[in-house]
Write a protein that holds these residues in place. Structure first.
Motif, PDB file in Angstrom:
ATOM      1  N   TYR A   7     148.526  63.745  50.032  1.00 31.18           N
ATOM      2  CA  TYR A   7     147.528  64.416  49.207  1.00 31.18           C
ATOM      3  C   TYR A   7     146.953  65.653  49.892  1.00 31.18           C
ATOM      4  O   TYR A   7     146.508  66.596  49.223  1.00 31.18           O
ATOM      5  N   LYS A   8     146.947  65.695  51.209  1.00 31.03           N
ATOM      6  CA  LYS A   8     146.390  66.851  51.898  1.00 31.03           C
ATOM      7  C   LYS A   8     147.248  68.104  51.729  1.00 31.03           C
ATOM      8  O   LYS A   8     146.746  69.212  51.906  1.00 31.03           O
ATOM      9  N   SER A   9     148.512  67.923  51.383  1.00 30.66           N
ATOM     10  CA  SER A   9     149.404  69.065  51.219  1.00 30.66           C
ATOM     11  C   SER A   9     149.574  69.482  49.767  1.00 30.66           C
ATOM     12  O   SER A   9     149.955  70.630  49.497  1.00 30.66           O
ATOM     13  N   ILE A  10     149.304  68.597  48.830  1.00 28.33           N
ATOM     14  CA  ILE A  10     149.566  68.906  47.420  1.00 28.33           C
ATOM     15  C   ILE A  10     148.307  69.035  46.593  1.00 28.33           C
ATOM     16  O   ILE A  10     148.389  69.429  45.425  1.00 28.33           O
ATOM     17  N   LEU A  11     147.137  68.724  47.161  1.00 23.46           N
ATOM     18  CA  LEU A  11     145.886  68.773  46.416  1.00 23.46           C
ATOM     19  C   LEU A  11     144.904  69.720  47.087  1.00 23.46           C
ATOM     20  O   LEU A  11     145.003  70.001  48.290  1.00 23.46           O
ATOM     21  N   GLY A  12     143.961  70.192  46.292  1.00 16.08           N
ATOM     22  CA  GLY A  12     142.898  71.024  46.815  1.00 16.08           C
ATOM     23  C   GLY A  12     141.785  70.194  47.424  1.00 16.08           C
ATOM     24  O   GLY A  12     141.909  68.989  47.646  1.00 16.08           O
ATOM     25  N   LYS A  13     140.658  70.883  47.666  1.00 15.94           N
ATOM     26  CA  LYS A  13     139.544  70.216  48.326  1.00 15.94           C
ATOM     27  C   LYS A  13     138.973  69.107  47.455  1.00 15.94           C
ATOM     28  O   LYS A  13     138.699  67.995  47.940  1.00 15.94           O
ATOM     29  N   GLU A  14     138.806  69.362  46.155  1.00 13.38           N
ATOM     30  CA  GLU A  14     138.246  68.346  45.261  1.00 13.38           C
ATOM     31  C   GLU A  14     139.188  67.158  45.119  1.00 13.38           C
ATOM     32  O   GLU A  14     138.750  66.004  45.092  1.00 13.38           O
ATOM     33  N   GLY A  15     140.496  67.431  45.022  1.00 14.11           N
ATOM     34  CA  GLY A  15     141.455  66.338  44.923  1.00 14.11           C
ATOM     35  C   GLY A  15     141.485  65.476  46.164  1.00 14.11           C
ATOM     36  O   GLY A  15     141.541  64.240  46.076  1.00 14.11           O
ATOM     37  N   CYS A  16     141.448  66.112  47.354  1.00 10.27           N
ATOM     38  CA  CYS A  16     141.429  65.336  48.599  1.00 10.27           C
ATOM     39  C   CYS A  16     140.176  64.486  48.699  1.00 10.27           C
ATOM     40  O   CYS A  16     140.220  63.336  49.155  1.00 10.27           O
ATOM     41  N   THR A  17     139.046  65.049  48.246  1.00 14.35           N
ATOM     42  CA  THR A  17     137.801  64.278  48.270  1.00 14.35           C
ATOM     43  C   THR A  17     137.885  63.069  47.353  1.00 14.35           C
ATOM     44  O   THR A  17     137.428  61.964  47.701  1.00 14.35           O
ATOM     45  N   ALA A  18     138.487  63.256  46.172  1.00 15.49           N
ATOM     46  CA  ALA A  18     138.626  62.134  45.232  1.00 15.49           C
ATOM     47  C   ALA A  18     139.519  61.039  45.807  1.00 15.49           C
ATOM     48  O   ALA A  18     139.213  59.836  45.687  1.00 15.49           O
ATOM     49  N   VAL A  19     140.637  61.414  46.457  1.00 13.91           N
ATOM     50  CA  VAL A  19     141.537  60.418  47.039  1.00 13.91           C
ATOM     51  C   VAL A  19     140.847  59.685  48.192  1.00 13.91           C
ATOM     52  O   VAL A  19     140.958  58.456  48.318  1.00 13.91           O
ATOM     53  N   GLU A  20     140.128  60.416  49.022  1.00 15.18           N
ATOM     54  CA  GLU A  20     139.451  59.772  50.151  1.00 15.18           C
ATOM     55  C   GLU A  20     138.317  58.863  49.685  1.00 15.18           C
ATOM     56  O   GLU A  20     138.004  57.863  50.339  1.00 15.18           O
ATOM     57  N   ASN A  21     137.692  59.191  48.550  1.00 12.42           N
ATOM     58  CA  ASN A  21     136.693  58.283  47.983  1.00 12.42           C
ATOM     59  C   ASN A  21     137.326  56.966  47.550  1.00 12.42           C
ATOM     60  O   ASN A  21     136.750  55.887  47.729  1.00 12.42           O
ATOM     61  N   VAL A  22     138.531  57.056  46.987  1.00 13.78           N
ATOM     62  CA  VAL A  22     139.246  55.831  46.603  1.00 13.78           C
ATOM     63  C   VAL A  22     139.651  55.043  47.839  1.00 13.78           C
ATOM     64  O   VAL A  22     139.552  53.808  47.876  1.00 13.78           O
ATOM     65  N   LEU A  23     140.093  55.739  48.891  1.00 10.75           N
ATOM     66  CA  LEU A  23     140.434  55.059  50.142  1.00 10.75           C
ATOM     67  C   LEU A  23     139.221  54.350  50.729  1.00 10.75           C
ATOM     68  O   LEU A  23     139.320  53.212  51.224  1.00 10.75           O
TER      69      LEU A  23
END
Length: 492
Positions: free
Chosen positions: A346-362
Motif C-alpha cells: 500500500y505504501k507504493s500504490i496509495l497516497g497519504k490518505e490511503g496509507c492512513t486508512a490501511v494503517e487504521n485497519v491494521l
C-alpha cells in the motif's frame, strides 16, 4: 360488528394458514437447494464411473488425450461453497449450456473451472484473451511455404500466448476456457457470439463449422463424402465454453455486449466465506496461533469490503493468504505488518490518505505489533538437495537463530552469496536477499524501487545463488492486476 367478526377471523385464519404454508414451501426449497451439504462422490459401476455432487450425476467418459485433462487442482477438503459452484457447473454442462464465471480478480474462478474439468475428466483448451487478441488467434493462421499458402489451426506449436484455439475445442468436443473476457476487443466478440449461439464459425481455409444437430440432419439426406466436399465440419455435442471475467465497470475493462452476455449462464464466484477461508488457513499454518490467523483474515476481508472500495483502496489478494501463512509457519517471529506489506504494497500504490486508512485497519486488528519484527539478516548456507536438481536447502540467520528450509532452484549449481567477484553485498542487500528467499519458498517476487537503485543487480545475484538462468524481458506498461494477485512484493 359481531356479524363481521366470523368473517374477519376466517380471513385472518386463512392468511395465517397461507403464510405458514408459504414458509413451509420456502423452508423445504431452501433446505434442499441452498443449505444442504453437497457431497462429491465417485461411483464405480459395471457400466462406467459416475460423479455425483448432491443430486446431480455425471457419467464419465474416457478422454482420448489424457494429457489435456487438468490434474492436482482438487484438494482433500473441499469447501461447501466450492461444491455448490461445481454442482451448478455440472448442471449447466448436462443441459448443454455455456457458462460465465464472474468475480473479483484472483485465481479462484480458474481454480473452480479446473477442478470441475479434473473431476469429470474433460479435456481443456485454454486461451487467455487480451487487447492484442484478434479473430485469427481464435481460428487459424496463414503461413507461406515455398510460395504456397497454408492455413494452420492454432495448436500448441504456436507462441505460448495462444497455445490452443476454439477450432480444436469445437471439433474434438473439449471445453474451451476463455480467461479475461472483459479484455476482448470488439472484432473478437462477433466470432465468439456466433460460436456460442449457433455453434458455427467460418474458417479462413473455406471450412465451415456446423452444429451437431444441423450436421446430423444433413447427414440423413447426404453422404459424409458430400459434406466433406462442401467443407462442412461437425461441431461435437460435448463442446462447451467456460468464460472467466471480472465485473465491469467496478474494474477496468470492456463491458460485454448484451447479445454476447445473453449466450452465457452466469455465476457470481465471490471470495469464499469467512469460515471456509479460516479452515483453509488453519491447514496452511498449523503452527500459527488461531487468533493471529483470524486477525489476518479479518484484515483481508475488511480491505475487500464495499466500504474500502469506496475509499479507493484496491482489493486485498485473499487467495495469497495460504502462501503467506506457509512463510509465517516456518518463520513465526515474522511481523504481521511486514507480511501484509509483501502481499499488499500500500505504501507504493496509495497516497497519504490511503496509507492512513490501511494503517487504521491494521491497528484495529492489532497487526502493528513491533515486538515481532525479527527479520532475517543474511543467508548462511545454500546447498543442492540430494537426488534432485530442482530444489535447494537454504539456511537464514533470524535474530541469531538458524532457520533451514527448501526452495526451488535452477539447473546450475547453487553457490554462496560471498563467492561472487562482481557483487559487493551490503548489509541491507544481504537482508533483502534473505527476504527474497523467504518469499521464493511459496511465490514469485516483484521488486519495487526507484530507478537505478539496483533491482536488476539484486535479481541477478539472487538467480545466481540458486542456480537460475536469467531471461530479461522489458515491460512498458503499468503492473497489471494479475501480477498484483500472484506475487510477493519487496522494497529496495
Amino acid at each position: 360488528d359481531q356479524s363481521m367478526q366470523p368473517h374477519i377471523l376466517s380471513r385472518g385464519t386463512a392468511a395465517a394458514v397461507a403464510a405458514r404454508r408459504m414458509r413451509n414451501i420456502l423452508g423445504s426449497v431452501a433446505g434442499s437447494w441452498m443449505w444442504r451439504t453437497r457431497e462429491v462422490k465417485l461411483i464405480n459401476t459395471s457400466s462406467g464411473d459416475t460423479v455425483t455432487i448432491g443430486d446431480i450425476s455425471y457419467k464419465l467418459k474416457m478422454p482420448q488425450n489424457p494429457e489435456l485433462v487438468p490434474v492436482k487442482h482438487i484438494s482433500d477438503s473441499l469447501p461447501q461453497t466450492v461444491a455448490q459452484h461445481l454442482r451448478w457447473i455440472m448442471q449447466k454442462d448436462l443441459l448443454g449450456q455455456d457458462m460465465f464465471l464472474i468475480g473479483p480478480p484472483g485465481p479462484l474462478r480458474r481454480s473452480i473451472a479446473m477442478q470441475y474439468l479434473e473431476l469429470t475428466k474433460r479435456e481443456v483448451e485454454y486461451l487467455a484473451l487480451s487487447r492484442d487478441t484478434t479473430e485469427t488467434d481464435l481460428k487459424q493462421r496463414r503461413e507461406i511455404r515455398s510460395g504456397t499458402a497454408f492455413y494452420i489451426d492454432q495448436v500448441a506449436l504456436v507462441p505460448s500466448s495462444y497455445p490452443f484455439c476454439a477450432v480444436r475445442a469445437a471439433t474434438q468436443g473439449r471445453v474451451l476456457v476463455l480467461e479475461g473476457l472483459e479484455k476482448a476487443e470488439r472484432n473478437v466478440l462477433p466470432v465468439l457470439n456466433n460460436l456460442l449461439e449457433n455453434r458455427e464459425m467460418q474458417l479462413e481455409d473455406g471450412r465451415f463449422l456446423m452444429s451437431a444437430e444441423r450436421y446430423d440432419k444433413l447427414l440423413q439426406e447426404h453422404t459424409k463424402e458430400e459434406l466433406d466436399s462442401w467443407k462442412i465440419v461437425r461441431v461435437s455435442e460435448d463442446f462447451r465454453v467456460i468464460a472467466l471475467g471480472i465485473p465491469v465497470p467496478k474494474y477496468k475493462g470492456n463491458p460485454l455486449d448484451p447479445p454476447l452476455r445473453s449466450r452465457f449462464q452466469a455465476r457470481d464466484i465471490y471470495y469464499l466465506p469467512f469460515k471456509d477461508q479460516l479452515e483453509m488457513l488453519y491447514t496452511a499454518g498449523p503452527n500459527i496461533g488461531a487468533e493471529r490467523v483470524s486477525q489476518l483474515l479479518s484484515l483481508a476481508t475488511t480491505l475487500c469490503s464495499q466500504e474500502s472500495s469506496g475509499l479507493g483502496l484496491p482489493d486485498f489478494p485473499v487467495d495469497n493468504l495460504p502462501s503467506a501463512l506457509q512463510v509465517l509457519n516456518v518463520f513465526p517471529t515474522l511481523s504481521s505488518q511486514q507480511l501484509v506489506q509483501r502481499l499488499y504494497p500500500y505504501k507504493s500504490i496509495l497516497g497519504k490518505e490511503g496509507c492512513t486508512a490501511v494503517e487504521n485497519v491494521l491497528s484495529r486488528f492489532e497487526l502493528l505489533d513491533s515486538r515481532r519484527q525479527q527479520v532475517p539478516t543474511c543467508v548462511l548456507n545454500v546447498s543442492a538437495v540430494k537426488d534432485t536438481k530442482s530444489h535447494a536447502n537454504v539456511t537464514l540467520d533470524v535474530a541469531g537463530k538458524e532457520v533451514a528450509f527448501q526452495v526451488h532452484s535452477g539447473t546450475n549449481e547453487p553457490r554462496l552469496l560471498s563467492s561472487s567477484p562482481f557483487f559487493i553485498c551490503t548489509p541491507s542487500q544481504s537482508q533483502l536477499i534473505a527476504e527474497m528467499m523467504q518469499s521464493h519458498m511459496v511465490k514469485d517476487i516483484c521488486l519495487i524501487g526507484a530507478k537505478g537503485c539496483g533491482k536488476s543487480a539484486i535479481a541477478r545475484e539472487f538467480a545466481e545463488i540458486l542456480g537460475y538462468s536469467i531471461e530479461p524481458v522489458m515491460l512498458y506498461q503499468v503492473i497489471k492486476k494479475s501480477v498484483f494477485f500472484s506475487t510477493f512484493f519487496l522494497y529496495i
